[in-house]
Design a protein around this motif. Structure first.
Motif, PDB file in Angstrom:
ATOM      1  N   ASP A 149       0.843  -1.210   0.000  1.00  0.00           N
ATOM      2  CA  ASP A 149       0.000   0.000   0.000  1.00  0.00           C
ATOM      3  C   ASP A 149       0.873   1.252   0.000  1.00  0.00           C
ATOM      4  O   ASP A 149       1.233   1.786   1.034  1.00  0.00           O
ATOM      5  CB  ASP A 149      -0.926   0.012   1.222  1.00  0.00           C
ATOM      6  N   LEU A 150       1.212   1.738  -1.170  1.00  0.00           N
ATOM      7  CA  LEU A 150       2.082   2.906  -1.297  1.00  0.00           C
ATOM      8  C   LEU A 150       1.270   4.184  -1.419  1.00  0.00           C
ATOM      9  O   LEU A 150       0.197   4.205  -2.020  1.00  0.00           O
ATOM     10  CB  LEU A 150       2.971   2.758  -2.538  1.00  0.00           C
ATOM     11  N   SER A 151       1.833   5.263  -0.878  1.00  0.00           N
ATOM     12  CA  SER A 151       1.237   6.575  -1.104  1.00  0.00           C
ATOM     13  C   SER A 151       1.503   6.999  -2.546  1.00  0.00           C
ATOM     14  O   SER A 151       2.388   6.460  -3.216  1.00  0.00           O
ATOM     15  CB  SER A 151       1.843   7.597  -0.140  1.00  0.00           C
ATOM     16  N   ILE A 152       0.744   7.962  -3.020  1.00  0.00           N
ATOM     17  CA  ILE A 152       0.947   8.453  -4.386  1.00  0.00           C
ATOM     18  C   ILE A 152       2.347   9.028  -4.573  1.00  0.00           C
ATOM     19  O   ILE A 152       3.025   8.718  -5.559  1.00  0.00           O
ATOM     20  CB  ILE A 152      -0.140   9.490  -4.750  1.00  0.00           C
ATOM     21  N   PRO A 153       2.860   9.871  -3.648  1.00  0.00           N
ATOM     22  CA  PRO A 153       4.232  10.379  -3.824  1.00  0.00           C
ATOM     23  C   PRO A 153       5.282   9.273  -3.872  1.00  0.00           C
ATOM     24  O   PRO A 153       6.230   9.346  -4.652  1.00  0.00           O
ATOM     25  CB  PRO A 153       4.431  11.282  -2.606  1.00  0.00           C
ATOM     26  N   ARG A 154       5.113   8.235  -3.065  1.00  0.00           N
ATOM     27  CA  ARG A 154       6.105   7.161  -3.076  1.00  0.00           C
ATOM     28  C   ARG A 154       6.020   6.362  -4.376  1.00  0.00           C
ATOM     29  O   ARG A 154       7.038   5.978  -4.946  1.00  0.00           O
ATOM     30  CB  ARG A 154       5.935   6.240  -1.876  1.00  0.00           C
ATOM     31  N   ALA A 155       4.802   6.116  -4.843  1.00  0.00           N
ATOM     32  CA  ALA A 155       4.635   5.417  -6.119  1.00  0.00           C
ATOM     33  C   ALA A 155       5.245   6.224  -7.257  1.00  0.00           C
ATOM     34  O   ALA A 155       5.898   5.676  -8.158  1.00  0.00           O
ATOM     35  CB  ALA A 155       3.155   5.164  -6.378  1.00  0.00           C
ATOM     36  N   GLU A 156       5.055   7.539  -7.226  1.00  0.00           N
ATOM     37  CA  GLU A 156       5.640   8.395  -8.259  1.00  0.00           C
ATOM     38  C   GLU A 156       7.166   8.372  -8.190  1.00  0.00           C
ATOM     39  O   GLU A 156       7.835   8.435  -9.223  1.00  0.00           O
ATOM     40  CB  GLU A 156       5.115   9.827  -8.099  1.00  0.00           C
ATOM     41  N   ALA A 157       7.716   8.273  -6.979  1.00  0.00           N
ATOM     42  CA  ALA A 157       9.177   8.221  -6.829  1.00  0.00           C
ATOM     43  C   ALA A 157       9.738   6.958  -7.472  1.00  0.00           C
ATOM     44  O   ALA A 157      10.793   6.997  -8.112  1.00  0.00           O
ATOM     45  CB  ALA A 157       9.554   8.278  -5.348  1.00  0.00           C
ATOM     46  N   ILE A 158       9.046   5.842  -7.321  1.00  0.00           N
ATOM     47  CA  ILE A 158       9.503   4.597  -7.933  1.00  0.00           C
ATOM     48  C   ILE A 158       9.461   4.714  -9.451  1.00  0.00           C
ATOM     49  O   ILE A 158      10.422   4.357 -10.149  1.00  0.00           O
ATOM     50  CB  ILE A 158       8.635   3.415  -7.452  1.00  0.00           C
ATOM     51  N   GLY A 159       8.350   5.227  -9.982  1.00  0.00           N
ATOM     52  CA  GLY A 159       8.246   5.386 -11.426  1.00  0.00           C
ATOM     53  C   GLY A 159       9.269   6.354 -11.993  1.00  0.00           C
ATOM     54  O   GLY A 159       9.850   6.100 -13.062  1.00  0.00           O
ATOM     55  N   LEU A 175      16.620  -6.065 -11.303  1.00  0.00           N
ATOM     56  CA  LEU A 175      15.713  -5.102 -10.682  1.00  0.00           C
ATOM     57  C   LEU A 175      14.319  -5.719 -10.571  1.00  0.00           C
ATOM     58  O   LEU A 175      13.620  -5.895 -11.566  1.00  0.00           O
ATOM     59  CB  LEU A 175      15.653  -3.814 -11.506  1.00  0.00           C
ATOM     60  N   ASN A 176      13.949  -6.075  -9.381  1.00  0.00           N
ATOM     61  CA  ASN A 176      12.610  -6.596  -9.132  1.00  0.00           C
ATOM     62  C   ASN A 176      12.053  -5.952  -7.868  1.00  0.00           C
ATOM     63  O   ASN A 176      12.730  -5.146  -7.223  1.00  0.00           O
ATOM     64  CB  ASN A 176      12.626  -8.128  -9.023  1.00  0.00           C
ATOM     65  N   ALA A 177      10.839  -6.294  -7.507  1.00  0.00           N
ATOM     66  CA  ALA A 177      10.174  -5.620  -6.400  1.00  0.00           C
ATOM     67  C   ALA A 177      10.914  -5.800  -5.083  1.00  0.00           C
ATOM     68  O   ALA A 177      10.893  -4.908  -4.227  1.00  0.00           O
ATOM     69  CB  ALA A 177       8.742  -6.130  -6.269  1.00  0.00           C
ATOM     70  N   THR A 178      11.594  -6.928  -4.900  1.00  0.00           N
ATOM     71  CA  THR A 178      12.301  -7.152  -3.638  1.00  0.00           C
ATOM     72  C   THR A 178      13.541  -6.280  -3.509  1.00  0.00           C
ATOM     73  O   THR A 178      14.092  -6.160  -2.417  1.00  0.00           O
ATOM     74  CB  THR A 178      12.704  -8.636  -3.498  1.00  0.00           C
ATOM     75  N   ASN A 179      13.978  -5.676  -4.601  1.00  0.00           N
ATOM     76  CA  ASN A 179      15.142  -4.796  -4.567  1.00  0.00           C
ATOM     77  C   ASN A 179      14.754  -3.321  -4.507  1.00  0.00           C
ATOM     78  O   ASN A 179      15.584  -2.450  -4.765  1.00  0.00           O
ATOM     79  CB  ASN A 179      16.030  -5.049  -5.783  1.00  0.00           C
ATOM     80  N   VAL A 180      13.498  -3.058  -4.186  1.00  0.00           N
ATOM     81  CA  VAL A 180      13.031  -1.688  -3.944  1.00  0.00           C
ATOM     82  C   VAL A 180      12.755  -1.563  -2.448  1.00  0.00           C
ATOM     83  O   VAL A 180      11.910  -2.270  -1.897  1.00  0.00           O
ATOM     84  CB  VAL A 180      11.761  -1.379  -4.754  1.00  0.00           C
ATOM     85  N   MET A 181      13.495  -0.687  -1.786  1.00  0.00           N
ATOM     86  CA  MET A 181      13.362  -0.508  -0.343  1.00  0.00           C
ATOM     87  C   MET A 181      12.661   0.812  -0.051  1.00  0.00           C
ATOM     88  O   MET A 181      12.925   1.832  -0.709  1.00  0.00           O
ATOM     89  CB  MET A 181      14.745  -0.536   0.321  1.00  0.00           C
ATOM     90  N   LEU A 182      11.768   0.786   0.930  1.00  0.00           N
ATOM     91  CA  LEU A 182      10.970   1.955   1.286  1.00  0.00           C
ATOM     92  C   LEU A 182      11.468   2.540   2.606  1.00  0.00           C
ATOM     93  O   LEU A 182      11.206   1.983   3.679  1.00  0.00           O
ATOM     94  CB  LEU A 182       9.494   1.554   1.412  1.00  0.00           C
ATOM     95  N   PHE A 190      16.845   1.884  -4.373  1.00  0.00           N
ATOM     96  CA  PHE A 190      16.986   0.721  -5.245  1.00  0.00           C
ATOM     97  C   PHE A 190      18.292   0.006  -4.932  1.00  0.00           C
ATOM     98  O   PHE A 190      19.339   0.637  -4.784  1.00  0.00           O
ATOM     99  CB  PHE A 190      16.940   1.162  -6.707  1.00  0.00           C
ATOM    100  N   LEU A 191      18.218  -1.336  -4.847  1.00  0.00           N
ATOM    101  CA  LEU A 191      19.348  -2.161  -4.431  1.00  0.00           C
ATOM    102  C   LEU A 191      19.769  -3.122  -5.541  1.00  0.00           C
ATOM    103  O   LEU A 191      19.010  -3.372  -6.472  1.00  0.00           O
ATOM    104  CB  LEU A 191      18.970  -2.975  -3.181  1.00  0.00           C
ATOM    105  N   ASP A 192      20.952  -3.684  -5.374  1.00  0.00           N
ATOM    106  CA  ASP A 192      21.439  -4.815  -6.166  1.00  0.00           C
ATOM    107  C   ASP A 192      21.674  -4.458  -7.630  1.00  0.00           C
ATOM    108  O   ASP A 192      20.772  -4.548  -8.468  1.00  0.00           O
ATOM    109  CB  ASP A 192      20.468  -5.995  -6.073  1.00  0.00           C
ATOM    110  N   TRP A 193      22.930  -4.115  -7.951  1.00  0.00           N
ATOM    111  CA  TRP A 193      23.299  -3.731  -9.314  1.00  0.00           C
ATOM    112  C   TRP A 193      24.212  -4.772  -9.948  1.00  0.00           C
ATOM    113  O   TRP A 193      24.961  -4.470 -10.867  1.00  0.00           O
ATOM    114  CB  TRP A 193      23.953  -2.346  -9.285  1.00  0.00           C
ATOM    115  N   ASP A 194      24.122  -6.013  -9.464  1.00  0.00           N
ATOM    116  CA  ASP A 194      24.900  -7.103 -10.059  1.00  0.00           C
ATOM    117  C   ASP A 194      24.467  -7.306 -11.512  1.00  0.00           C
ATOM    118  O   ASP A 194      23.274  -7.388 -11.807  1.00  0.00           O
ATOM    119  CB  ASP A 194      24.671  -8.386  -9.257  1.00  0.00           C
ATOM    120  N   ARG A 195      25.420  -7.343 -12.429  1.00  0.00           N
ATOM    121  CA  ARG A 195      25.206  -7.538 -13.873  1.00  0.00           C
ATOM    122  C   ARG A 195      24.547  -6.336 -14.556  1.00  0.00           C
ATOM    123  O   ARG A 195      24.183  -6.415 -15.727  1.00  0.00           O
ATOM    124  CB  ARG A 195      24.414  -8.816 -14.159  1.00  0.00           C
TER     125      ARG A 195
END
Length: 234
Positions: A149-159, A175-182, A190-195
Motif C-alpha cells: 500500500d504505497l502513497s501516491i508520492p512514493r509510487a511516483e518516486a519509484i516510477g 531489478l525486481n520488487a524485492t530490490n526496492v526498499m521503502l 533501489f538495491l542490487d546492481w549485479d550484472r
C-alpha cells in the motif's frame, strides 16, 4: 566510438536528481579477516577501511541468505540464483564481476540516484575461482513486498527512478520488487546492481528499456502475488 557497459556515461539532459559528492578512491588491503566470514580476503574500500565488530544477521530481507550488518555497514555475500546455484552457489571466475557492480553502483550514487551508499567489495580464492562480498552503508527501510500500500508520492518516486534509468541507458536485470526498499521518511531506494550495464546509445534505447523493465517487474510482481494496484505503478 568504443562502448564499455561499465564506464559511467554523461547524465541525460533531464536527469531528475541532484548529483552528489564523488566518493573517495578505493584502497585494497590483502589477507584480512571479515566478521563472520573468516580470513584471506582482499578488501577494496574507500581509504582501505575494513568492517569490524560483531556480525548481526538482517531479518526480513529478501535474497539468498547470509546478509548481515556490522556496525553501520552491510555485508552481502555473492550467491548465484537459478538452477546454477545447485551446482555452484558462490564461486565466480574472477573478481571482475564484483568490481563491475561497484563501478555502476558508485556511478549511480555519485549521480544522486536513490540507492544505498556503495563502500566497495571483498574477494578471496575459492576452488577454481573466487568468492565475493558486497559492502554498502546501512539504510533503514523495508522491502516493497512487505507493504504494497504505497502513497501516491512514493509510487511516483519509484516510477521516476525507473524512468531515469531508462533515459540514462542503464539495464539492471535483477531489478525486481524485492530490490526496492521503502525508507521511513518516504521515497524509495533501489538495491542490487549485479550484472547491471549501460546499453549502447540508440534512438530507441530509452523506449526499449522501459519495455524490458516493465516486463521484468511484472514477472516479479506476479511471482510475489502483488495486488492489482502494485502493477499500476510500473
Amino acid at each position: 566510438m568504443i562502448h564499455s557497459p561499465y564506464i559511467v556515461p554523461p547524465l541525460p539532459p533531464a536527469w531528475p536528481f541532484e548529483p552528489g559528492v564523488p566518493l573517495h578512491p578505493l584502497g585494497c588491503r590483502l589477507n584480512l579477516d571479515l566478521p563472520g566470514l573468516g580470513g584471506g580476503w582482499r578488501v577494496c574500500t574507500p581509504g582501505g577501511i575494513v568492517p569490524s565488530g560483531d556480525p548481526v544477521a538482517l531479518s526480513g530481507v529478501f535474497g539468498r541468505g547470509g546478509i548481515f550488518r556490522v556496525g553501520d555497514l552491510v555485508l552481502r555475500p555473492y550467491r548465484r540464483g537459478g538452477l546454477l546455484r545447485h551446482l555452484n552457489e558462490k564461486t565466480y571466475r574472477s573478481h571482475l564481476r564484483f568490481a563491475a557492480e561497484h563501478a555502476v553502483h558508485r556511478g549511480l550514487w555519485e549521480a544522486g540516484f536513490p540507492t544505498v551508499e556503495p563502500l566497495g567489495y571483498a574477494w578471496r580464492p575459492s576452488g577454481l575461482g573466487v568468492e565475493g562480498v558486497l559492502i554498502t552503508r546501512m539504510a533503514e527501510g523495508e522491502a516493497w513486498p512487505r507493504r504494497w500500500d504505497l502513497s501516491i508520492p512514493r509510487a511516483e518516486a519509484i516510477g521516476r527512478a525507473i524512468g531515469s534509468l531508462c533515459d540514462w541507458g542503464l539495464w539492471s536485470p535483477d531489478l525486481n520488487a524485492t530490490n526496492v526498499m521503502l525508507p521511513p521518511d518516504g521515497g524509495a531506494l533501489f538495491l542490487d546492481w549485479d550484472r547491471a550495464r549501460f546499453e549502447p546509445p540508440s534512438e530507441s534505447r530509452s523506449a526499449d528499456l522501459r519495455t524490458r523493465y516493465r516486463a521484468r517487474l511484472e514477472r516479479s510482481l506476479r511471482k510475489l502475488g502483488a495486488p492489482p494496484e502494485a502493477f499500476g505503478i510500473i
